[in-house]
Scaffold this active site. Sequence first.
Site, PDB file in Angstrom:
ATOM      1  CE1 TYR A 137       1.084  10.610 -18.157  1.00 37.71           C
ATOM      2  CE2 TYR A 137      -0.131  12.668 -17.878  1.00 37.71           C
ATOM      3  CZ  TYR A 137       0.091  11.481 -18.561  1.00 37.71           C
ATOM      4  OH  TYR A 137      -0.682  11.170 -19.646  1.00 37.71           O
ATOM      5  CE1 TYR A 151      -3.923   2.176   0.406  1.00 42.06           C
ATOM      6  CE2 TYR A 151      -2.731   3.169   2.237  1.00 42.06           C
ATOM      7  CZ  TYR A 151      -3.790   3.186   1.347  1.00 42.06           C
ATOM      8  OH  TYR A 151      -4.707   4.210   1.393  1.00 42.06           O
TER       9      TYR A 151
END
Length: 319
Positions: free
Chosen positions: A164, A150
């Site tokens: 990005y 996680y």
Amino acid sequence: MTKTVLISGGAGFLGSHLADHYLAAGYDVVAVDNLSTGNANNVAHLKGEPRFLFVEADIVDDLPESVTGKRYDIILNMASPASPPHYQRLSLETLRVGSEGTLRLLELARSNEAKFFHASTSEVYGDPEIHPQPESYRGSVNCYGPRAMYDEAKRYAEALIYSYRERYPDVQTYIGRFFNTYGPRMDAHDGRVVSNFIVQALSGEPLTIYGEGTQTRSFCYVSDLVTAITLLIDSNEHDPINLGNPGEFTIRELADIVIELTKSKSAITKLPLPADDPLQRKPVIAKAKDAFGWEPRIALREGLKNTIEYFDQLSNDSK
Ligand code: UDP
């Protein structure tokens, strides 16, 4: 023209509350969920609502045309198992949804010129060595252990969004780091402390404290978090930002409050503390206050009362 929001994890605890919020605000809402930990019951009340579409699909896979064929203004990436027992059971799925799933939705946001919000977490700080935790803290995470799937998936997603944005500066991205959100529509059986304690107290079972109960958490009521997310994506804040309630409680204190509020006769039982369980957690929220004037409004007792009512109703309905 009506605006449209896509919510991955849209049948989850948080995703379904966001669906309600955006429908009430006049948006069309598409909720995508693979129902691995989400629950169709969370959006059952929206059945028949013409501005709402539920699609059972996994964002790790190619999405169906019913999802990709629309034009989105906002994409909320809320998909992931979120409680330790679930993300440990679905370990590989958790890693894939945080990485591949996040990338897929970033691509969709880019082609749609949509705002992209990502649900990150205080788990990026791991078992923190500084307290409370500001966004600048880089964390103390075990990358090879029972919480790694996680924590590292969420850390990877943040790194992915950073890169990005460097590559495609026009994509408007937003990252909220959530701290232990609770409220109605939490899954009664997902193993988190608030739901466990309430369900145990209501049924007269002993409350299961892991370890000595001296570890702390800071619990944020769901409506406060929904408000924070909506304000964040209207702001110019693109760096990760803590979204949580700085009110800090030991797990023992939480157990006592739940017993008091439910008027339960439940005892308390102690179970072993899981490995890598963070000892303390509390957000510094100065950045959210400064950037968009947000701070939580719902105190723990008030939020717990609503949550207890929800679970009480749920158990009455199932009788
Ligand atoms: N916890 C507990 N009893 C339970 C469930 C959890 O004492 O029945 C403890 C757990 O060990 C942790 C804290 O409560 O220290 C919060 O656990 P949760 O799984 O809700 O969230 P997270 O650990 O991810 O913050």
